[in-house]
Design an enzyme around this catalytic site. Sequence first.
Site, mmCIF file in Angstrom:
data_model
loop_
_atom_site.group_PDB
_atom_site.id
_atom_site.type_symbol
_atom_site.label_atom_id
_atom_site.label_comp_id
_atom_site.label_asym_id
_atom_site.label_seq_id
_atom_site.Cartn_x
_atom_site.Cartn_y
_atom_site.Cartn_z
ATOM 1 N N VAL A 14 0.323 -1.238 -0.013
ATOM 2 C CA VAL A 14 -0.455 0.358 0.052
ATOM 3 C C VAL A 14 1.125 1.557 0.465
ATOM 4 O O VAL A 14 0.198 1.874 -0.279
ATOM 5 C CB VAL A 14 -0.916 0.298 0.845
ATOM 6 N N ARG A 45 11.133 -1.162 7.068
ATOM 7 C CA ARG A 45 11.544 -2.064 7.975
ATOM 8 C C ARG A 45 12.793 -2.193 8.139
ATOM 9 O O ARG A 45 13.999 -2.506 8.952
ATOM 10 C CB ARG A 45 11.196 -3.991 8.149
ATOM 11 N N GLU A 129 -10.471 5.547 4.533
ATOM 12 C CA GLU A 129 -11.635 4.857 3.634
ATOM 13 C C GLU A 129 -10.745 3.490 2.671
ATOM 14 O O GLU A 129 -11.147 2.839 2.671
ATOM 15 C CB GLU A 129 -11.337 6.200 2.308
ATOM 16 N N VAL A 132 -11.682 0.067 4.706
ATOM 17 C CA VAL A 132 -13.115 -1.059 4.160
ATOM 18 C C VAL A 132 -12.572 -0.838 2.596
ATOM 19 O O VAL A 132 -12.747 0.016 1.819
ATOM 20 C CB VAL A 132 -14.106 -0.590 4.662
ATOM 21 N N ILE A 136 -12.828 1.053 -3.325
ATOM 22 C CA ILE A 136 -14.064 0.816 -3.195
ATOM 23 C C ILE A 136 -14.504 2.520 -1.166
ATOM 24 O O ILE A 136 -14.177 2.110 -0.795
ATOM 25 C CB ILE A 136 -15.529 -0.009 -2.860
ATOM 26 N N GLY A 187 0.056 -9.694 -3.339
ATOM 27 C CA GLY A 187 -0.532 -9.324 -2.158
ATOM 28 C C GLY A 187 -1.516 -8.593 -1.067
ATOM 29 O O GLY A 187 -1.587 -7.671 -0.711
ATOM 30 N N LYS A 205 -13.813 -4.979 9.408
ATOM 31 C CA LYS A 205 -14.082 -3.730 8.347
ATOM 32 C C LYS A 205 -15.584 -3.496 8.791
ATOM 33 O O LYS A 205 -16.279 -2.216 8.444
ATOM 34 C CB LYS A 205 -14.091 -4.710 6.917
#
Length: 436
Positions: A14, A45, A129, A132, A136, A187, A205
């Site tokens: 992400v 890390r 946002e 979840v 979307i 991933g 979620k």
Amino acid sequence: MKPVNIGILGLGTVGGGTVNVLKRNAEEISRRAGRKIIVTRASARTLDRERICDTRDIALTTDPFEIVNDPEINVVLELIGGDTLAKDLVLQAIENGKHVVTANKALIALHGNEIFKCASEKGVMVLFEAAVAGGIPIIKAIREGLAGNQIEWLAGIINGTGNFILTEMRDKGRDFADVLAEAQALGYAEADPTFDVEGIDAAHKLTILASIAFGIPLQFEKAYTEGITGITREDVEYAEELGYRIKHLGIARKTDKGIELRVHPTLIPERRLIANVDGVMNAVLVKGDAVGPTLYYGAGAGAEPTASAVVADVVDVVRAMTSDPENRVPHLAFQADALVDIPLLSADDIETAYYLRLTVEDKPGVLADIARILATHQISIEALIQKEPKQHETLLPLILLTQRTQEKEMNAAISEIEALSSVTGSISRIRLETLK
Ligand code: HSE
């Protein structure tokens, strides 16, 4: 105007995707936000790993606290996941007066009440946002777009990995472990993939969705959670024969007695749009009293879909940075002092229909005994399939669909049916929702 400085915690799937989207779309994004947005620092890390993003203009560190304590950083993006170190970092960032954007559903579901309280006291925003349904914009849709409605219920496919596994098993007859390994390589899967297959990720979620839909505090511990590991090929095939698909759904429903919060495999009619949401895609069906049913569909996991949601939150933060904290959209959609304590119902009080698969002896009276037990518990049979026994076999599968009933009645009926001498082994039970 001075650019907004972003510090990213975590440069994995992400974090890397977010750097790429912020760079590639920098011009469009600053035209929307009204200011330039620059990633100045990031933590990871290890620093010598190959990454999906270019980090040449970013000052890297292995110590994320350097970033949350850096006075030059305006907005912190928490993209490391987990709920221990991430919690300390987010609270420290808030304490230092920084706005936070996170993709971390576990963090919000488990510690959101505390985090939002601290954020409100400090006048900063915590947006989530991306926590979840990946890309979307479901939080924004419910929190803002449906603000005129009483939400009656919502039901969603909110774990991409689980949906990918169920789809591949159904379409290609692939092995559970093999599909999970592919989801991990892409991933999609959580660091601990049992979170995906046991429904914990979906329950995180769902907890968040229920809070913003009904204006209740976050209560993950009250969610009923059941995974997909018990679903067999036979169940998938019998469901299809009866006109249903099996999906791993998160369901939140407001009833007269309280709120149902539950994640479990569910038969849904195959003609529903949501029954045809396949692979890593997510979908959430939300029923508002004014708008009726609405459906939101898109990629639920992956680098750039998730980054899309993270960056949208960054733009919202930048636009609202100069606004009075009292006039911002509340974290959980309802004003913090207007959250209500509607009881969350226990699993026993859930009301749903059921698919039951039994193995029974091929002899007279078996079906009558089963029907009698169901009738005693006021459970009505909706459909039934009885397969012919294979040659020389005396046991046969019996599949029943029932009408809606309370879970405690079904539990009692199942125990009594399993105790019949003509019924072998345990009964497979999958809940069924028509989602009308
Ligand atoms: N493991 C999650 C999923 C990632 O598969 O949906 C997105 O939250």
